[in-house]
Design a protein around this motif. Structure first.
Motif, PDB file in Angstrom:
ATOM      1  N   VAL A   3      45.783  49.547  52.898  1.00 21.81           N
ATOM      2  CA  VAL A   3      44.647  48.636  52.813  1.00 21.81           C
ATOM      3  C   VAL A   3      43.850  48.955  51.556  1.00 21.81           C
ATOM      4  O   VAL A   3      43.984  50.011  50.951  1.00 21.81           O
ATOM      5  N   SER A   4      42.997  48.013  51.195  1.00 22.64           N
ATOM      6  CA  SER A   4      42.208  48.179  49.978  1.00 22.64           C
ATOM      7  C   SER A   4      41.102  49.193  50.197  1.00 22.64           C
ATOM      8  O   SER A   4      40.732  49.545  51.314  1.00 22.64           O
ATOM      9  N   THR A   5      40.550  49.664  49.079  1.00 21.92           N
ATOM     10  CA  THR A   5      39.409  50.585  49.138  1.00 21.92           C
ATOM     11  C   THR A   5      38.222  49.936  49.825  1.00 21.92           C
ATOM     12  O   THR A   5      37.486  50.594  50.567  1.00 21.92           O
ATOM     13  N   GLU A   6      38.032  48.642  49.587  1.00 23.52           N
ATOM     14  CA  GLU A   6      36.920  47.928  50.218  1.00 23.52           C
ATOM     15  C   GLU A   6      37.052  47.944  51.742  1.00 23.52           C
ATOM     16  O   GLU A   6      36.044  48.097  52.454  1.00 23.52           O
ATOM     17  N   PHE A   7      38.268  47.800  52.241  1.00 22.27           N
ATOM     18  CA  PHE A   7      38.506  47.855  53.683  1.00 22.27           C
ATOM     19  C   PHE A   7      38.076  49.205  54.235  1.00 22.27           C
ATOM     20  O   PHE A   7      37.385  49.282  55.264  1.00 22.27           O
ATOM     21  N   LEU A   8      38.483  50.268  53.569  1.00 19.97           N
ATOM     22  CA  LEU A   8      38.147  51.612  54.038  1.00 19.97           C
ATOM     23  C   LEU A   8      36.652  51.869  53.987  1.00 19.97           C
ATOM     24  O   LEU A   8      36.087  52.490  54.900  1.00 19.97           O
ATOM     25  N   VAL A  49      28.257  48.423  49.054  1.00 17.68           N
ATOM     26  CA  VAL A  49      29.113  48.499  47.862  1.00 17.68           C
ATOM     27  C   VAL A  49      30.494  47.927  48.173  1.00 17.68           C
ATOM     28  O   VAL A  49      31.065  47.159  47.377  1.00 17.68           O
ATOM     29  N   GLY A  50      31.057  48.277  49.331  1.00 14.04           N
ATOM     30  CA  GLY A  50      32.360  47.727  49.711  1.00 14.04           C
ATOM     31  C   GLY A  50      32.330  46.216  49.832  1.00 14.04           C
ATOM     32  O   GLY A  50      33.247  45.521  49.373  1.00 14.04           O
ATOM     33  N   ALA A  51      31.255  45.675  50.434  1.00 17.52           N
ATOM     34  CA  ALA A  51      31.149  44.220  50.590  1.00 17.52           C
ATOM     35  C   ALA A  51      30.995  43.533  49.239  1.00 17.52           C
ATOM     36  O   ALA A  51      31.598  42.479  48.981  1.00 17.52           O
TER      37      ALA A  51
END
Length: 412
Positions: A33-38, A317-319
Protein backbone atom coordinates in the motif's frame (compact mmCIF):
# COMPACT_ATOMS: atom_id res chain seq x y z
CA UNK A 1 -6.50 -16.26 -49.96
CA UNK A 2 -7.53 -19.07 -47.74
CA UNK A 3 -7.55 -18.38 -44.04
CA UNK A 4 -5.76 -20.96 -41.97
CA UNK A 5 -7.68 -21.81 -38.81
CA UNK A 6 -5.69 -21.59 -35.58
CA UNK A 7 -5.55 -24.84 -33.66
CA UNK A 8 -7.44 -24.73 -30.37
CA UNK A 9 -5.43 -24.31 -27.19
CA UNK A 10 -4.68 -27.43 -25.34
CA UNK A 11 -6.00 -28.06 -21.84
CA UNK A 12 -2.52 -27.58 -20.41
CA UNK A 13 -2.13 -24.22 -22.18
CA UNK A 14 -5.50 -23.01 -20.90
CA UNK A 15 -4.62 -24.21 -17.42
CA UNK A 16 -1.29 -22.39 -17.55
CA UNK A 17 -2.89 -19.15 -18.72
CA UNK A 18 -5.57 -19.46 -16.02
CA UNK A 19 -2.92 -20.07 -13.39
CA UNK A 20 -0.96 -17.05 -14.59
CA UNK A 21 -4.07 -14.85 -14.38
CA UNK A 22 -4.77 -16.13 -10.88
CA UNK A 23 -1.19 -15.39 -9.80
CA UNK A 24 -1.39 -11.88 -11.28
CA UNK A 25 -4.71 -11.25 -9.52
CA UNK A 26 -3.32 -12.58 -6.25
CA UNK A 27 -0.23 -10.45 -6.67
CA UNK A 28 -2.36 -7.36 -7.02
CA UNK A 29 -4.09 -8.22 -3.76
CA UNK A 30 -0.77 -8.22 -1.94
CA UNK A 31 0.87 -5.24 -3.59
CA UNK A 32 2.30 -2.84 -1.00
CA UNK A 33 0.00 0.00 0.00
CA UNK A 34 1.01 3.61 -0.40
CA UNK A 35 2.68 5.69 2.28
CA UNK A 36 -0.49 7.77 2.51
CA UNK A 37 -2.48 4.64 3.37
CA UNK A 38 -0.10 3.78 6.19
CA UNK A 39 -0.07 7.32 7.57
CA UNK A 40 -3.86 7.65 7.71
CA UNK A 41 -4.53 4.12 8.98
CA UNK A 42 -1.87 4.25 11.70
CA UNK A 43 -2.97 7.70 12.90
CA UNK A 44 -6.63 6.62 13.01
CA UNK A 45 -5.86 3.42 14.94
CA UNK A 46 -3.57 5.10 17.48
CA UNK A 47 -5.95 7.99 18.08
CA UNK A 48 -8.86 5.58 18.55
CA UNK A 49 -6.94 3.45 21.07
CA UNK A 50 -5.67 6.59 22.82
CA UNK A 51 -9.25 7.87 22.95
CA UNK A 52 -10.58 4.65 24.52
CA UNK A 53 -7.99 4.87 27.29
CA UNK A 54 -8.79 8.52 27.97
CA UNK A 55 -12.56 7.93 27.91
CA UNK A 56 -12.09 5.20 30.52
CA UNK A 57 -10.05 7.54 32.68
CA UNK A 58 -12.34 10.56 32.24
CA UNK A 59 -15.66 8.76 32.85
CA UNK A 60 -14.79 6.22 35.56
CA UNK A 61 -15.10 8.68 38.46
CA UNK A 62 -18.55 9.96 37.49
CA UNK A 63 -19.73 6.40 36.80
CA UNK A 64 -18.66 5.22 40.27
CA UNK A 65 -20.35 8.21 41.91
CA UNK A 66 -23.56 7.32 40.06
CA UNK A 67 -23.35 3.69 41.20
CA UNK A 68 -22.48 2.34 37.75
CA UNK A 69 -19.69 0.19 36.38
CA UNK A 70 -16.56 2.40 36.07
CA UNK A 71 -15.87 0.87 32.66
CA UNK A 72 -19.37 1.53 31.34
CA UNK A 73 -18.42 4.57 29.24
CA UNK A 74 -15.33 2.93 27.77
CA UNK A 75 -17.22 -0.29 26.99
CA UNK A 76 -19.94 1.57 25.11
CA UNK A 77 -17.28 3.50 23.20
CA UNK A 78 -15.41 0.27 22.58
CA UNK A 79 -18.46 -1.30 20.91
CA UNK A 80 -18.39 1.40 18.24
CA UNK A 81 -14.60 1.07 17.90
CA UNK A 82 -14.93 -2.69 17.36
CA UNK A 83 -17.56 -2.01 14.70
CA UNK A 84 -15.80 0.95 13.14
CA UNK A 85 -12.23 -0.31 12.72
CA UNK A 86 -13.11 -3.42 10.62
CA UNK A 87 -15.63 -1.30 8.72
CA UNK A 88 -12.90 1.23 7.97
CA UNK A 89 -10.70 -1.42 6.35
CA UNK A 90 -13.68 -2.99 4.57
CA UNK A 91 -14.62 0.37 3.03
CA UNK A 92 -10.98 0.88 2.05
CA UNK A 93 -11.40 -2.06 -0.37
CA UNK A 94 -14.34 -0.45 -2.17
CA UNK A 95 -13.59 0.88 -5.66
CA UNK A 96 -13.85 4.61 -6.16
CA UNK A 97 -16.52 4.16 -8.83
CA UNK A 98 -18.77 2.55 -6.21
CA UNK A 99 -18.29 5.52 -3.87
CA UNK A 100 -19.28 7.81 -6.73
CA UNK A 101 -22.48 5.86 -7.31
CA UNK A 102 -23.32 6.10 -3.61
CA UNK A 103 -23.06 9.93 -3.47
CA UNK A 104 -26.75 10.74 -3.98
CA UNK A 105 -28.16 7.80 -1.93
CA UNK A 106 -25.78 8.63 0.94
CA UNK A 107 -26.90 12.26 1.00
CA UNK A 108 -30.61 11.41 0.89
CA UNK A 109 -30.16 8.72 3.53
CA UNK A 110 -28.20 10.93 5.93
CA UNK A 111 -30.70 13.79 5.59
CA UNK A 112 -33.59 11.39 6.24
CA UNK A 113 -31.74 10.06 9.29
CA UNK A 114 -31.18 13.62 10.52
CA UNK A 115 -34.89 14.36 10.21
CA UNK A 116 -35.59 11.59 12.73
CA UNK A 117 -34.47 13.94 15.51
CA UNK A 118 -37.80 15.75 15.06
CA UNK A 119 -39.78 12.54 15.59
CA UNK A 120 -40.56 10.85 18.92
CA UNK A 121 -37.15 9.14 18.59
CA UNK A 122 -35.40 12.51 18.95
CA UNK A 123 -34.01 13.72 22.26
CA UNK A 124 -32.70 17.12 23.36
CA UNK A 125 -29.64 17.89 25.46
CA UNK A 126 -28.26 21.28 26.44
CA UNK A 127 -30.82 23.12 24.35
CA UNK A 128 -29.95 21.18 21.18
CA UNK A 129 -32.17 18.58 19.55
CA UNK A 130 -29.67 16.61 17.53
CA UNK A 131 -29.83 13.03 18.83
CA UNK A 132 -32.05 9.98 18.53
CA UNK A 133 -32.44 7.02 20.86
CA UNK A 134 -32.26 3.59 19.20
CA UNK A 135 -32.07 0.29 21.14
CA UNK A 136 -30.70 2.02 24.21
CA UNK A 137 -27.95 3.85 22.30
CA UNK A 138 -27.89 7.60 21.70
CA UNK A 139 -26.98 8.36 18.08
CA UNK A 140 -26.16 11.68 16.43
CA UNK A 141 -27.22 11.50 12.74
CA UNK A 142 -25.50 14.77 11.80
CA UNK A 143 -22.12 13.04 12.10
CA UNK A 144 -22.93 10.91 9.05
CA UNK A 145 -24.19 13.99 7.23
CA UNK A 146 -20.66 15.45 7.28
CA UNK A 147 -19.25 12.52 5.30
CA UNK A 148 -22.23 12.29 2.95
CA UNK A 149 -22.01 16.01 2.13
CA UNK A 150 -18.28 15.79 1.30
CA UNK A 151 -18.76 12.76 -0.99
CA UNK A 152 -21.82 14.28 -2.68
CA UNK A 153 -20.15 17.65 -3.37
CA UNK A 154 -17.11 15.79 -4.72
CA UNK A 155 -19.31 13.84 -7.12
CA UNK A 156 -21.25 16.92 -8.32
CA UNK A 157 -18.17 19.07 -8.84
CA UNK A 158 -16.37 16.18 -10.58
CA UNK A 159 -19.08 16.09 -13.24
CA UNK A 160 -18.87 19.86 -13.67
CA UNK A 161 -15.10 20.31 -13.30
CA UNK A 162 -14.76 21.74 -16.82
CA UNK A 163 -17.50 24.33 -16.16
CA UNK A 164 -16.39 25.77 -12.81
CA UNK A 165 -15.42 29.12 -14.30
CA UNK A 166 -18.95 30.52 -14.00
CA UNK A 167 -20.72 31.18 -10.73
CA UNK A 168 -23.99 29.37 -11.47
CA UNK A 169 -22.14 26.16 -12.34
CA UNK A 170 -20.28 26.38 -9.02
CA UNK A 171 -23.28 27.31 -6.88
CA UNK A 172 -26.03 25.14 -8.36
CA UNK A 173 -26.86 22.66 -6.96
CA UNK A 174 -24.03 22.65 -4.39
CA UNK A 175 -24.94 25.70 -2.32
CA UNK A 176 -28.76 25.29 -2.22
CA UNK A 177 -28.66 21.57 -1.44
CA UNK A 178 -25.90 22.06 1.16
CA UNK A 179 -27.93 24.87 2.74
CA UNK A 180 -30.96 22.58 3.02
CA UNK A 181 -28.87 19.82 4.60
CA UNK A 182 -27.26 22.25 7.05
CA UNK A 183 -30.70 23.70 7.77
CA UNK A 184 -31.85 20.35 9.17
CA UNK A 185 -29.07 20.62 11.75
CA UNK A 186 -29.75 24.27 12.51
CA UNK A 187 -33.41 23.42 13.09
CA UNK A 188 -32.18 21.43 16.07
CA UNK A 189 -30.19 24.50 17.26
CA UNK A 190 -26.77 22.84 16.91
CA UNK A 191 -24.61 25.72 15.67
CA UNK A 192 -21.30 23.91 16.29
CA UNK A 193 -22.13 21.01 13.97
CA UNK A 194 -23.58 23.44 11.42
CA UNK A 195 -20.29 25.37 11.40
CA UNK A 196 -18.39 22.15 10.70
CA UNK A 197 -20.76 21.37 7.81
CA UNK A 198 -20.14 24.85 6.40
CA UNK A 199 -16.40 24.15 6.64
CA UNK A 200 -16.91 20.89 4.72
CA UNK A 201 -18.71 22.72 1.93
CA UNK A 202 -16.07 25.46 1.74
CA UNK A 203 -13.25 22.90 1.82
CA UNK A 204 -14.78 21.01 -1.10
CA UNK A 205 -15.17 24.22 -3.09
CA UNK A 206 -11.59 25.25 -2.36
CA UNK A 207 -10.06 21.96 -3.46
CA UNK A 208 -12.24 21.85 -6.58
CA UNK A 209 -10.08 24.64 -7.95
CA UNK A 210 -12.78 27.27 -8.43
CA UNK A 211 -11.61 30.80 -9.08
CA UNK A 212 -10.87 32.88 -6.01
CA UNK A 213 -13.54 35.47 -6.78
CA UNK A 214 -16.16 32.71 -6.91
CA UNK A 215 -14.85 31.14 -3.70
CA UNK A 216 -15.09 34.41 -1.76
CA UNK A 217 -18.86 34.62 -2.25
CA UNK A 218 -19.74 31.36 -0.42
CA UNK A 219 -17.20 32.22 2.29
CA UNK A 220 -18.93 35.57 2.80
CA UNK A 221 -22.37 33.93 2.83
CA UNK A 222 -21.20 31.32 5.33
CA UNK A 223 -19.67 33.88 7.70
CA UNK A 224 -22.75 36.09 7.54
CA UNK A 225 -25.04 33.13 8.24
CA UNK A 226 -23.03 32.12 11.32
CA UNK A 227 -23.03 35.71 12.58
CA UNK A 228 -26.77 36.02 12.07
CA UNK A 229 -27.42 32.80 13.97
CA UNK A 230 -25.16 33.93 16.79
CA UNK A 231 -26.70 37.39 17.05
CA UNK A 232 -30.25 36.04 17.14
CA UNK A 233 -29.55 33.74 20.12
CA UNK A 234 -29.06 35.17 23.59
CA UNK A 235 -27.38 31.99 24.84
CA UNK A 236 -24.89 31.91 21.95
CA UNK A 237 -24.03 35.59 22.37
CA UNK A 238 -23.54 35.04 26.09
CA UNK A 239 -20.93 32.35 25.43
CA UNK A 240 -19.22 34.24 22.60
CA UNK A 241 -18.90 37.54 24.46
CA UNK A 242 -17.91 35.99 27.79
CA UNK A 243 -14.46 37.16 28.94
CA UNK A 244 -12.86 34.25 30.80
CA UNK A 245 -9.50 35.81 31.53
CA UNK A 246 -10.50 36.72 35.11
CA UNK A 247 -12.76 35.32 37.81
CA UNK A 248 -15.49 37.97 37.59
CA UNK A 249 -17.70 35.78 35.37
CA UNK A 250 -16.59 32.43 36.77
CA UNK A 251 -19.87 30.93 37.93
CA UNK A 252 -22.15 32.29 35.18
CA UNK A 253 -20.45 31.93 31.80
CA UNK A 254 -16.87 30.76 32.24
CA UNK A 255 -17.10 27.82 34.63
CA UNK A 256 -16.34 25.14 32.03
CA UNK A 257 -13.69 27.14 30.18
CA UNK A 258 -11.77 28.05 33.34
CA UNK A 259 -11.82 24.49 34.69
CA UNK A 260 -10.56 23.23 31.33
CA UNK A 261 -7.65 25.65 31.48
CA UNK A 262 -6.97 24.74 35.12
CA UNK A 263 -6.82 21.08 34.13
CA UNK A 264 -4.34 21.81 31.35
CA UNK A 265 -2.23 24.03 33.61
CA UNK A 266 -2.04 21.56 36.49
CA UNK A 267 -0.65 18.85 34.23
CA UNK A 268 2.66 20.59 33.60
CA UNK A 269 5.10 18.84 31.31
CA UNK A 270 4.64 15.22 32.36
CA UNK A 271 1.13 15.33 33.87
CA UNK A 272 -0.20 14.10 37.19
CA UNK A 273 -0.40 10.52 35.94
CA UNK A 274 -2.97 8.51 34.02
CA UNK A 275 -6.18 8.25 36.08
CA UNK A 276 -5.14 10.92 38.60
CA UNK A 277 -7.11 13.86 37.22
CA UNK A 278 -8.91 16.03 39.79
CA UNK A 279 -11.10 17.91 37.30
CA UNK A 280 -12.98 14.76 36.28
CA UNK A 281 -14.43 14.46 39.80
CA UNK A 282 -17.43 16.61 38.99
CA UNK A 283 -15.53 19.85 38.43
CA UNK A 284 -15.20 19.85 34.64
CA UNK A 285 -18.46 19.32 32.72
CA UNK A 286 -18.25 17.04 29.66
CA UNK A 287 -14.83 15.75 30.75
CA UNK A 288 -15.18 12.67 28.56
CA UNK A 289 -16.79 14.47 25.64
CA UNK A 290 -15.94 17.95 24.38
CA UNK A 291 -13.25 18.61 27.02
CA UNK A 292 -11.37 15.33 26.91
CA UNK A 293 -8.26 17.16 25.69
CA UNK A 294 -8.16 18.95 29.07
CA UNK A 295 -8.01 15.55 30.79
CA UNK A 296 -5.18 14.54 28.43
CA UNK A 297 -3.29 17.70 29.40
CA UNK A 298 -3.89 17.20 33.11
CA UNK A 299 -3.02 13.50 33.30
CA UNK A 300 -0.34 13.22 30.61
CA UNK A 301 0.89 16.81 30.53
CA UNK A 302 2.47 18.63 27.65
CA UNK A 303 4.00 15.38 26.39
CA UNK A 304 0.58 13.77 25.99
CA UNK A 305 -0.80 16.84 24.21
CA UNK A 306 2.12 16.85 21.79
CA UNK A 307 1.52 13.16 21.01
CA UNK A 308 -2.13 13.88 20.17
CA UNK A 309 -1.18 16.85 17.99
CA UNK A 310 1.50 14.78 16.25
CA UNK A 311 -1.02 12.05 15.40
CA UNK A 312 -3.48 14.56 13.96
CA UNK A 313 -0.60 16.07 11.98
CA UNK A 314 0.30 12.62 10.63
CA UNK A 315 -3.30 12.09 9.56
CA UNK A 316 -3.52 15.52 7.90
CA UNK A 317 -0.24 15.15 6.02
CA UNK A 318 -1.30 11.75 4.66
CA UNK A 319 -4.66 13.13 3.52
CA UNK A 320 -3.08 16.16 1.86
CA UNK A 321 -0.67 13.90 -0.01
CA UNK A 322 -3.68 12.14 -1.53
CA UNK A 323 -5.16 15.48 -2.57
CA UNK A 324 -1.87 16.56 -4.12
CA UNK A 325 -1.04 13.34 -5.97
CA UNK A 326 -4.41 12.32 -7.40
CA UNK A 327 -5.59 13.15 -10.90
CA UNK A 328 -9.24 12.35 -10.13
CA UNK A 329 -11.25 15.51 -9.32
CA UNK A 330 -13.74 13.46 -7.29
CA UNK A 331 -10.99 12.16 -5.01
CA UNK A 332 -9.44 15.61 -4.68
CA UNK A 333 -12.68 17.34 -3.70
CA UNK A 334 -14.10 14.62 -1.44
CA UNK A 335 -10.77 14.03 0.31
CA UNK A 336 -10.41 17.79 0.78
CA UNK A 337 -13.84 18.04 2.41
CA UNK A 338 -13.17 15.07 4.73
CA UNK A 339 -9.76 16.43 5.73
CA UNK A 340 -11.12 19.89 6.46
CA UNK A 341 -13.89 18.29 8.53
CA UNK A 342 -11.68 16.11 10.74
CA UNK A 343 -8.70 18.45 11.06
CA UNK A 344 -10.82 21.59 11.35
CA UNK A 345 -13.01 20.01 14.02
CA UNK A 346 -9.90 18.99 15.98
CA UNK A 347 -8.60 22.57 15.78
CA UNK A 348 -11.97 23.91 16.98
CA UNK A 349 -12.13 21.47 19.89
CA UNK A 350 -8.57 22.08 21.09
CA UNK A 351 -9.02 25.83 20.61
CA UNK A 352 -12.08 25.74 22.88
CA UNK A 353 -10.21 23.81 25.59
CA UNK A 354 -7.26 26.22 25.66
CA UNK A 355 -9.55 29.25 25.59
CA UNK A 356 -9.06 30.51 22.04
CA UNK A 357 -12.69 29.93 21.02
CA UNK A 358 -16.00 30.05 22.90
CA UNK A 359 -17.58 26.76 23.95
CA UNK A 360 -19.23 25.32 20.82
CA UNK A 361 -19.98 21.70 21.72
CA UNK A 362 -17.73 20.21 19.02
CA UNK A 363 -16.14 16.83 19.94
CA UNK A 364 -12.51 15.88 19.37
CA UNK A 365 -12.43 13.38 16.47
CA UNK A 366 -11.46 9.79 17.37
CA UNK A 367 -11.10 10.63 21.08
CA UNK A 368 -14.23 12.24 22.53
CA UNK A 369 -16.87 9.99 24.02
CA UNK A 370 -19.63 9.47 21.48
CA UNK A 371 -20.06 6.30 19.49
CA UNK A 372 -21.72 7.88 16.46
CA UNK A 373 -18.95 10.45 16.09
CA UNK A 374 -16.27 7.73 16.32
CA UNK A 375 -18.07 5.47 13.84
CA UNK A 376 -18.57 8.31 11.34
CA UNK A 377 -14.91 9.36 11.53
CA UNK A 378 -13.68 5.78 11.05
CA UNK A 379 -15.97 5.35 8.03
CA UNK A 380 -14.59 8.61 6.63
CA UNK A 381 -11.07 7.25 7.15
CA UNK A 382 -12.12 4.15 5.22
CA UNK A 383 -13.12 6.40 2.31
CA UNK A 384 -9.74 8.15 2.50
CA UNK A 385 -7.98 4.77 2.55
CA UNK A 386 -9.94 3.75 -0.55
CA UNK A 387 -8.65 6.92 -2.20
CA UNK A 388 -5.13 6.15 -0.97
CA UNK A 389 -5.22 2.77 -2.74
CA UNK A 390 -5.41 4.65 -6.04
CA UNK A 391 -2.03 6.23 -5.21
CA UNK A 392 0.67 3.70 -6.14
CA UNK A 393 3.26 2.75 -3.54
CA UNK A 394 6.81 4.12 -4.03
CA UNK A 395 8.05 0.68 -5.12
CA UNK A 396 5.29 0.42 -7.73
CA UNK A 397 6.00 3.94 -9.02
CA UNK A 398 9.70 3.12 -9.32
CA UNK A 399 8.93 -0.13 -11.19
CA UNK A 400 6.57 1.74 -13.50
CA UNK A 401 9.26 4.31 -14.29
CA UNK A 402 11.76 1.52 -15.04
CA UNK A 403 9.27 -0.26 -17.32
CA UNK A 404 8.43 2.98 -19.10
CA UNK A 405 12.12 3.72 -19.66
CA UNK A 406 12.67 0.19 -20.92
CA UNK A 407 9.81 0.44 -23.40
CA UNK A 408 11.20 3.75 -24.61
CA UNK A 409 14.62 2.20 -25.32
CA UNK A 410 13.05 -0.73 -27.19
CA UNK A 411 10.97 1.68 -29.29
CA UNK A 412 14.04 3.65 -30.25
Amino acid sequence: MTQVARPPKSESARSASGGLAARVSLGRRFTPVSTEFLMIASAALMLTIFGLVMVLSATSASAVSAGKNPMDGALRQGIFAVLGIPLMFLISRLPVRFLKRMAWPALFGSVALQLLVFTPLGIADGGNRNWIMVAGFTLQPSEFLKLALAVWIGFVLMRKHTMLGTWHQVFIPVVPVSALAIGTVLAGKDLGTAMVLVLVMLGCLFFSGVKLRLFIIPVFLGVMSVLALALTSEDRMRRITAVCSDMSDYEKNCYQSIHGIWGMASGGIFGVGLGNSQEKYGWLPAAGNDFIFAIVGEELGLIGCIVVLALFTLFTVGAFHIIRKTDDPFIRVAAGGITVWITGQAVFNIGVVIGLFPVMGVPLPFMSQGGTALLAVLIACGVLLSFARTIPAPEARAAERVNTAGRGKVTR
